[in-house]
Enzyme design. Structure first.
Site, short mmCIF file in Angstrom:
data_model
loop_
_atom_site.label_atom_id
_atom_site.label_comp_id
_atom_site.label_asym_id
_atom_site.label_seq_id
_atom_site.Cartn_x
_atom_site.Cartn_y
_atom_site.Cartn_z
N ARG A 34 0.81 -1.22 0.00
CA ARG A 34 0.00 0.00 0.00
C ARG A 34 0.85 1.27 0.00
O ARG A 34 0.64 2.18 -0.80
CB ARG A 34 -0.91 0.03 1.24
CG ARG A 34 -1.96 -1.02 1.22
CD ARG A 34 -2.36 -1.40 2.64
NE ARG A 34 -3.21 -2.56 2.63
CZ ARG A 34 -2.76 -3.79 2.42
NH1 ARG A 34 -1.48 -4.02 2.21
NH2 ARG A 34 -3.58 -4.80 2.41
N THR A 35 1.79 1.34 0.93
CA THR A 35 2.52 2.60 1.10
C THR A 35 3.37 2.89 -0.13
O THR A 35 3.33 3.99 -0.69
CB THR A 35 3.40 2.53 2.37
OG1 THR A 35 2.57 2.13 3.46
CG2 THR A 35 4.04 3.86 2.68
N LYS A 62 26.62 -4.76 -1.19
CA LYS A 62 28.08 -4.94 -1.38
C LYS A 62 28.85 -4.26 -0.26
O LYS A 62 30.05 -4.06 -0.37
CB LYS A 62 28.51 -4.32 -2.71
CG LYS A 62 27.90 -4.95 -3.94
CD LYS A 62 28.50 -4.27 -5.17
CE LYS A 62 27.88 -4.71 -6.47
NZ LYS A 62 28.27 -3.83 -7.58
N ARG A 84 11.57 3.78 3.74
CA ARG A 84 11.10 2.82 4.76
C ARG A 84 12.28 1.94 5.15
O ARG A 84 12.97 1.40 4.28
CB ARG A 84 9.96 1.96 4.22
CG ARG A 84 9.66 0.82 5.18
CD ARG A 84 8.41 0.07 4.84
NE ARG A 84 7.23 0.87 5.14
CZ ARG A 84 6.00 0.37 5.12
NH1 ARG A 84 5.80 -0.89 4.82
NH2 ARG A 84 4.96 1.15 5.39
N HIS A 114 5.10 6.17 11.49
CA HIS A 114 4.60 6.00 10.12
C HIS A 114 3.62 7.15 9.87
O HIS A 114 2.40 6.97 9.84
CB HIS A 114 3.91 4.63 10.02
CG HIS A 114 3.57 4.19 8.63
ND1 HIS A 114 3.66 5.01 7.52
CD2 HIS A 114 3.12 2.99 8.16
CE1 HIS A 114 3.29 4.33 6.45
NE2 HIS A 114 2.97 3.10 6.80
C1 NCD Z 1 1.88 -0.95 8.23
C2 NCD Z 1 3.38 -0.84 8.28
O1 NCD Z 1 4.10 -1.37 7.44
O2 NCD Z 1 3.82 -0.20 9.19
N1 NCD Z 1 1.34 -1.16 6.99
C3 NCD Z 1 1.18 -0.13 6.13
O3 NCD Z 1 2.06 0.68 5.94
N2 NCD Z 1 -0.02 -0.03 5.52
C4 NCD Z 1 1.35 -1.86 9.26
C5 NCD Z 1 1.75 -3.29 9.21
O4 NCD Z 1 2.61 -3.71 8.46
O5 NCD Z 1 1.19 -4.04 10.00
#
Ligand code: NCD
Length: 285
Positions: A34-35, A62, A84, A114
């Site tokens: 999703r993100t 590497k 991320r 997040h």
């Molecule tokens: C979340 C995450 O990765 O922090 N998911 C997301 O970004 N939609 C929550 C999760 O992974 O449980």
């Protein structure tokens, strides 16, 4: 939030050109559907060029340091990184060590934060319940490992929500979450009494030691959100989940796909929020 609302109405078939000639790099060192995809769609709808950096086949494998990798990418003319990483503080570290002309957006760092998820959750809640201050909001499950819960709690508090209930077994609660507006319940139906908003979370197995991972059947019985539990909340309560959902562990399918669920709306709102965040980060430098 207001520019996200504008994008929400217009986003579907519009490509705005406010970020044309900008290059955005999605740098995800952890799995994401999703993100990552919604940041990419958001960037493209604003006319930006997007590259998806693949951590698994990059020079970090590497032995190159994270900073050297990002410095090299910056030298190619990247205007913003969406980052991320499993390490807490990665986005902050990069923002302190890369040139200030490069925008860094945190798309999740370890269990810490997040922010865009919290923003899209608030947008979704406001679409159903505009007056946030008076809401009772329950967050269920593995809050101790959840960056989503930490960002939600920070934003809810900032927006004046005074009743935030964490429903979790003792081992999934963490003292850093205690504080103003927070109460902790260890029984699901007690915590759900008369709430307006219910947020279910995924068990973050990837951040648990083996011994911490619960028996999923038992967990579902005690903390999984099932149709029966909903009758304790207000009749018009809405159900959120950041995804990915683990059906019949953190939430029953009947609830996730049921009439009170706004889970798909959260995902759609994610594009609008990320358009607003990218515009803000890139046009306010
Ligand atoms: C979340 C995450 O990765 O922090 N998911 C997301 O970004 N939609 C929550 C999760 O992974 O449980």
């Amino acid at each position: 939030m207001s520019s996200a609302q504008r994008f929400n109405l217009e986003a579907k078939n519009t490509v705005e050109q406010t970020l044309s000639r900008k290059t955005i790099c999605n740098a995800f060192f952890e799995s994401s559907t999703r993100t990552r995809c919604s940041f990419e769609i958001a960037a493209k709808r604003l006319g930006a060029d997007v590259i998806n950096f693949d951590a698994k086949i990059s020079s970090t494998q590497k032995g190159e340091s994270l900073l050297d990798t990002f410095t090299a990418l910056s030298a190619m003319g990247i205007d913003a990184f969406v980052v991320r990483h499993s390490e807490v503080g990665t986005a902050q570290y990069l923002s302190e060590n890369l040139p200030s002309s490069v925008a860094i957006i945190n798309a999740g760092d370890g269990h810490h934060a997040h922010p865009t998820q919290a923003l899209l959750d608030v947008l979704t809640i406001k679409q159903h319940k505009p007056t946030l201050e008076t809401l009772s909001i329950a967050i269920i499950g593995d809050v101790s490992h959840s960056r989503v819960a930490r960002s939600q709690i920070a934003l809810f508090r900032q927006l004046g929500v005074s009743d935030i209930r964490i429903i979790a077994p003792e081992r999934m609660f963490s003292q850093d979450l205690a504080g103003p507006a927070i109460s902790h319940f260890s029984t699901l139906n007690d915590g759900l009494q008369e709430v307006d908003v219910i947020i279910a979370l995924r068990i973050q197995k990837e951040r648990m030691q083996n011994a911490e991972i619960p028996n999923f059947e038992e967990y579902f019985q005690q903390y999984g959100l099932k149709t029966d539990n909903l009758k304790y909340a207000k009749q018009n309560a809405i159900v959120l989940h950041p995804g990915p959902i683990n059906r019949e562990i953190d939430i029953a399918s009947a609830v996730a796909d049921g009439p009170q669920s706004v889970i798909l709306q959260q995902i759609s709102n994610g594009v609008a929020i990320r358009m607003a965040v990218l515009e803000w980060a890139l046009l306010n430098q």
